[in-house]
Design an enzyme around this catalytic site. Structure first.
Site, PDB file in Angstrom:
ATOM      1  N   ARG A 104     -25.822  57.389  10.682  1.00  0.00           N
ATOM      2  CA  ARG A 104     -25.575  58.717  11.248  1.00  0.00           C
ATOM      3  C   ARG A 104     -25.964  59.708  10.175  1.00  0.00           C
ATOM      4  O   ARG A 104     -27.066  60.198  10.144  1.00  0.00           O
ATOM      5  CB  ARG A 104     -24.089  58.860  11.601  1.00  0.00           C
ATOM      6  CG  ARG A 104     -23.803  58.735  13.055  1.00  0.00           C
ATOM      7  CD  ARG A 104     -22.349  58.884  13.453  1.00  0.00           C
ATOM      8  NE  ARG A 104     -21.384  59.214  12.425  1.00  0.00           N
ATOM      9  CZ  ARG A 104     -20.092  59.415  12.648  1.00  0.00           C
ATOM     10  NH1 ARG A 104     -19.619  59.337  13.883  1.00  0.00           N
ATOM     11  NH2 ARG A 104     -19.258  59.705  11.671  1.00  0.00           N
TER      12      ARG A 104
ATOM     13  N   MET B  16      -9.454  70.951  39.496  1.00  0.00           N
ATOM     14  CA  MET B  16      -9.761  71.681  38.259  1.00  0.00           C
ATOM     15  C   MET B  16      -8.496  72.263  37.613  1.00  0.00           C
ATOM     16  O   MET B  16      -8.269  72.118  36.419  1.00  0.00           O
ATOM     17  CB  MET B  16     -10.766  72.803  38.549  1.00  0.00           C
ATOM     18  CG  MET B  16     -11.257  73.495  37.297  1.00  0.00           C
ATOM     19  SD  MET B  16     -12.320  74.899  37.656  1.00  0.00           S
ATOM     20  CE  MET B  16     -13.776  74.086  38.312  1.00  0.00           C
TER      21      MET B  16
ATOM     22  N   TYR C 236      -8.517  66.876  47.428  1.00  0.00           N
ATOM     23  CA  TYR C 236      -9.944  66.797  47.767  1.00  0.00           C
ATOM     24  C   TYR C 236     -10.287  65.439  48.360  1.00  0.00           C
ATOM     25  O   TYR C 236      -9.880  64.407  47.832  1.00  0.00           O
ATOM     26  CB  TYR C 236     -10.807  67.032  46.518  1.00  0.00           C
ATOM     27  CG  TYR C 236     -10.956  68.504  46.181  1.00  0.00           C
ATOM     28  CD1 TYR C 236     -11.595  69.380  47.046  1.00  0.00           C
ATOM     29  CD2 TYR C 236     -10.453  69.001  44.984  1.00  0.00           C
ATOM     30  CE1 TYR C 236     -11.734  70.720  46.734  1.00  0.00           C
ATOM     31  CE2 TYR C 236     -10.588  70.342  44.650  1.00  0.00           C
ATOM     32  CZ  TYR C 236     -11.231  71.203  45.535  1.00  0.00           C
ATOM     33  OH  TYR C 236     -11.361  72.526  45.225  1.00  0.00           O
TER      34      TYR C 236
ATOM     35  N   LYS D  72     -10.255  68.305  12.074  1.00  0.00           N
ATOM     36  CA  LYS D  72     -11.424  68.701  12.867  1.00  0.00           C
ATOM     37  C   LYS D  72     -11.061  68.703  14.359  1.00  0.00           C
ATOM     38  O   LYS D  72     -10.017  68.181  14.751  1.00  0.00           O
ATOM     39  CB  LYS D  72     -12.574  67.734  12.598  1.00  0.00           C
ATOM     40  CG  LYS D  72     -12.355  66.341  13.158  1.00  0.00           C
ATOM     41  CD  LYS D  72     -13.438  65.374  12.707  1.00  0.00           C
ATOM     42  CE  LYS D  72     -13.126  63.973  13.234  1.00  0.00           C
ATOM     43  NZ  LYS D  72     -13.879  62.935  12.522  1.00  0.00           N
TER      44      LYS D  72
HETATM   45  C1  LIG Z   1     -12.957  62.001  11.924  1.00  0.00           C
HETATM   46  C2  LIG Z   1     -13.234  61.367  10.640  1.00  0.00           C
HETATM   47  C3  LIG Z   1     -12.252  60.620   9.974  1.00  0.00           C
HETATM   48  C4  LIG Z   1     -10.884  60.346  10.569  1.00  0.00           C
HETATM   49  O1  LIG Z   1     -10.921  59.213  11.389  1.00  0.00           O
HETATM   50  P1  LIG Z   1      -9.630  58.693  12.180  1.00  0.00           P
HETATM   51  O2  LIG Z   1     -10.129  57.470  12.836  1.00  0.00           O
HETATM   52  O3  LIG Z   1      -9.259  59.761  13.151  1.00  0.00           O
HETATM   53  O4  LIG Z   1      -8.556  58.440  11.182  1.00  0.00           O
HETATM   54  C5  LIG Z   1     -12.565  60.113   8.727  1.00  0.00           C
HETATM   55  N1  LIG Z   1     -13.767  60.343   8.154  1.00  0.00           N
HETATM   56  C6  LIG Z   1     -14.721  61.046   8.769  1.00  0.00           C
HETATM   57  C7  LIG Z   1     -16.032  61.258   8.083  1.00  0.00           C
HETATM   58  C8  LIG Z   1     -14.502  61.584  10.014  1.00  0.00           C
HETATM   59  O5  LIG Z   1     -15.477  62.276  10.623  1.00  0.00           O
END
Ligand SMILES: *Cc1c(COP(=O)(O)O)cnc(C)c1O
Length: 410
Positions: free
Chosen positions: A137, A356, A303, A30
């Site tokens: 969550r 930036m 800056y 992700k």
């Molecule tokens: C991002 C995520 C993980 C991975 O977690 P890490 O700490 O990066 O290993 C596992 N399970 C879910 C549901 C996640 O959203």
């Protein structure tokens, strides 16, 4: 940004080995593979043996499935889990792109059912069901709510329960009361799943830190000699009771980082990291010097002139800044040092404010530095942990905040 194929595959193997033979390891890609480029990383992780990849939404899932199709024969494609729920208009993409959504409400499953049925009679879709065991969550709460949603799922044929999962809030805390409570709630929830005669193939929980922190449950199960030889006994037990395969979901560890293990106050076991020291950063983020100049003492830099040269200095200009994810907290003043980059194997401190798209570094002691010299912004000698410490955040936020062109390197 160079992505080391070898290190990524090796980190996967280290995590998979530490998880133990029976426990599968899902590779999370992700957030564009935590800033590493999901289209590059997904095929590497699939070839390293990941049976599952994890993405956040349908859009990422489509991107990852597209990259896999180019690289991997269809019979060997990993499954792709869409982990952060869905919106009504994403339901169609799930079955069209062979994605497996995580669900926990009847509403979500209704969207999916309608989308799948509109594809034709006999179409089916696997879903994974999330249990909220204490993170508040996503997920259904064990008890009446869970039973109602499971009852709905058990009564219809279009959707098939392929997996049940939960997520831990404090995986990096050894002896965590919260994790123990979550494990117990998960086990209760699985009893509800069984009572509905649902038979998932997969049961999964935990992240990179769960594997790193797995010495504690090997310890807790030391009485059980056979269990101590393999990790994550609680997960294997819960999965075995359901007749399913256990799985852990790893993200950060794949990319070579892992949070340090913390300890609950009353924790008496030995909290030894299992994998942290064997993981190696996968990313090298480089740029080139685009300007070099010498300035006299008294020159103010950047800056607001927050840094003033105290003696004659030689400066190098880099074409990167906070637009690329180089955190502004790495800026320096005369009183407070900031971040650094590596030029010709030596540290070049950031001088004044990170802007930036431009940053000035000190090459007074690096005479080789010239226009065109390579500067390592993240890699050997400067890590995402360093940036996180200075910026007051976690390496996750540093990595997924980066924006650069990616290239795979063997
Ligand atoms: C991002 C995520 C993980 C991975 O977690 P890490 O700490 O990066 O290993 C596992 N399970 C879910 C549901 C996640 O959203």
């Amino acid at each position: 940004m160079e992505i080391s194929e070898e290190r990524l595959a090796e980190n996967y193997r280290v995590l998979a080995q530490a998880a133990g033979d029976e426990v599968a390891v899902l590779a999370v890609v992700k957030a564009d593979a935590y800033g590493h480029g999901a289209e590059l990383c997904a095929p590497v992780l699939a070839q390293a043996g990941a049976p599952w990849l994890g993405v956040t939404d349908a859009q990422e899932g489509v991107t990852v499935r597209g990259a896999l199709k180019l690289a991997i024969p269809s019979s060997q494609q990993p499954k792709v889990l869409v982990m952060s729920g869905l919106l009504a208009d994403e339901a169609g993409a799930m079955s069209a792109w062979d994605l497996t959504p995580v669900v926990w409400t009847i509403e979500q499953m209704e969207w999916l059912r309608r989308a799948v049925e509109s594809r034709g009679p006999g179409e089916r879709l696997d879903v994974h069901f999330e249990i909220d065991t204490g993170m508040t969550r996503q997920g259904a709460v064990p008890g009446a709510e869970l039973d109602r949603v499971l009852g709905w799922l058990a009564a219809q044929r279009t959707l098939r329960l392929d997996g049940v999962m939960t997520h831990f809030a404090s995986a990096e805390v050894a002896g965590s009361h919260l994790t123990l409570e979550q494990q117990q709630r998960f086990e209760q929830a699985m009893a509800q799943v069984r009572a509905r005669r649902l038979r998932p193939q997969w049961v999964h929980a935990g992240n990179s830190s769960t594997i790193d922190n797995s010495a504690e449950d090997a310890h807790a199960d030391a009485v059980n000699a056979s269990a101590s030889s393999s990790r994550l006994p609680w997960l294997r037990r819960i999965a075995a009771e359901a007749g399913a395969r256990p799985m852990v979901r790893t993200g950060l560890g794949l990319y070579g980082y892992c949070l340090p293990i913390e300890q609950e106050e009353d924790f008496l076991g030995a909290a030894a990291a299992q994998v942290r020291s064997r993981l190696r950063p996968v990313m090298t983020w480089k740029t080139c010097v685009i300007g070099v100049r010498e300035v006299p003492a008294g020159t103010r830099i950047g800056y607001n002139g927050t840094f003033t040269a105290q003696q004659p200095m030689r400066l190098a200009l880099l074409p990167i800044g906070y637009a690329d994810g180089l955190r502004r907290e790495l800026s320096s003043t005369n009183d407070r040092p900031g971040g650094w980059v590596i030029i010709a194997g030596r540290c070049a401190s950031i001088l004044g404010r990170v802007s930036m798209n431009l940053t000035v570094v000190d090459v007074t002691e690096i005479p080789e530095a010239a226009v065109g010299s390579e500067a390592v912004v993240l890699g050997e000698g400067v890590t995402a942990d360093d940036h996180a410490r200075i910026a007051g955040t976690i390496p996750y936020e540093i990595l997924c905040g980066l924006r650069a062109f990616h290239a795979l390197r063997p």
